[in-house]
Design a protein around this motif. Sequence first.
Motif, mmCIF file in Angstrom:
data_model
loop_
_atom_site.group_PDB
_atom_site.id
_atom_site.type_symbol
_atom_site.label_atom_id
_atom_site.label_comp_id
_atom_site.label_asym_id
_atom_site.label_seq_id
_atom_site.Cartn_x
_atom_site.Cartn_y
_atom_site.Cartn_z
ATOM 1 N N PHE A 12 -16.158 8.696 13.124
ATOM 2 C CA PHE A 12 -15.392 8.022 12.079
ATOM 3 C C PHE A 12 -15.490 8.823 10.784
ATOM 4 O O PHE A 12 -16.580 9.072 10.276
ATOM 5 N N PHE A 13 -14.330 9.194 10.262
ATOM 6 C CA PHE A 13 -14.246 10.060 9.092
ATOM 7 C C PHE A 13 -13.701 9.296 7.876
ATOM 8 O O PHE A 13 -13.272 8.155 7.985
ATOM 9 N N ASP A 14 -13.685 9.995 6.734
ATOM 10 C CA ASP A 14 -12.997 9.555 5.510
ATOM 11 C C ASP A 14 -13.506 8.212 4.990
ATOM 12 O O ASP A 14 -12.832 7.190 5.096
ATOM 13 N N TRP A 15 -14.644 8.245 4.363
ATOM 14 C CA TRP A 15 -15.317 7.046 3.871
ATOM 15 C C TRP A 15 -15.115 6.824 2.378
ATOM 16 O O TRP A 15 -15.878 6.099 1.741
ATOM 17 N N GLU A 16 -14.085 7.410 1.792
ATOM 18 C CA GLU A 16 -13.938 7.310 0.337
ATOM 19 C C GLU A 16 -13.582 5.909 -0.160
ATOM 20 O O GLU A 16 -13.754 5.608 -1.343
ATOM 21 N N ASP A 17 -13.083 5.025 0.715
ATOM 22 C CA ASP A 17 -12.755 3.655 0.303
ATOM 23 C C ASP A 17 -13.822 2.641 0.726
ATOM 24 O O ASP A 17 -13.603 1.429 0.641
ATOM 25 N N PHE A 18 -14.976 3.126 1.155
ATOM 26 C CA PHE A 18 -16.020 2.237 1.654
ATOM 27 C C PHE A 18 -16.436 1.223 0.590
ATOM 28 O O PHE A 18 -16.735 1.566 -0.550
ATOM 29 N N GLY A 19 -16.451 -0.050 0.976
ATOM 30 C CA GLY A 19 -16.935 -1.099 0.097
ATOM 31 C C GLY A 19 -15.925 -1.669 -0.870
ATOM 32 O O GLY A 19 -16.210 -2.644 -1.560
ATOM 33 N N LEU A 20 -14.723 -1.081 -0.955
ATOM 34 C CA LEU A 20 -13.706 -1.657 -1.830
ATOM 35 C C LEU A 20 -13.286 -3.041 -1.331
ATOM 36 O O LEU A 20 -12.875 -3.887 -2.112
ATOM 37 N N VAL A 21 -13.358 -3.223 -0.014
ATOM 38 C CA VAL A 21 -13.057 -4.509 0.614
ATOM 39 C C VAL A 21 -14.298 -4.929 1.397
ATOM 40 O O VAL A 21 -14.918 -4.105 2.065
ATOM 41 N N ASP A 22 -14.659 -6.219 1.293
ATOM 42 C CA ASP A 22 -15.801 -6.709 2.073
ATOM 43 C C ASP A 22 -15.442 -7.956 2.876
ATOM 44 O O ASP A 22 -16.307 -8.732 3.247
ATOM 45 N N LEU A 23 -14.162 -8.114 3.163
ATOM 46 C CA LEU A 23 -13.699 -9.242 3.965
ATOM 47 C C LEU A 23 -13.748 -8.850 5.439
ATOM 48 O O LEU A 23 -13.012 -7.942 5.860
#
Length: 202
Positions: free
Chosen positions: A158-169
Amino acid sequence: LGLLIYLESGAFFQVKVGLMTRLDREYRGLTSAHGAMPHNVPEPLHLATYQSYQVLVTRGVRHNLLLPLQSPSDVDLFEHGIEAFLATGARAFRQPGSGVSLGKLRDALSESSKLVDWPDWELYWERIHRHAEGLVPISQHGDFAINNIGVSEGALVFFDWEDFGLVDLPGFDLAVLLLSLNNLSIPQLIAKLERPSMEATI
């Protein structure tokens, strides 16, 4: 700006320079995810600042594209890999409190209703909002589209983690994945979910 650096030994590294953005969130996402599933996420090696730019160095992972899924074993690898990712994420990425996404859910449903001609969305909101309030917040990958998943040594990566945590639903990553498998077509996805299919299994 992304650079791939190959050494004579065969190892390679990705060097990412944040020319227009910061890389803190991606580094945190990679660090958390690699710690939870080291065989499925590239290893972050260092985050530094050079002049005014952040620089992120990650160990490269040789991989193949996931699609097309050509055989039953490909489908099996995909289904089990996604199941393991979601189960691991539910344990490793749990957050305290009520989360950041719940307050945005009603607005998201309202916006969706304009895209898919959904006049009864408020009735749906009335049915689900108490259930949604009871969900434990889980930081999501944030861009869990099919093009951010590869295959390496018989496992998903799994790649490209730049948006990690912006959504927690919980469920957001799953929704993005299923939509990306169906060209972002909600009607096409609904049709597959209503019959035996890989999407329904996932």
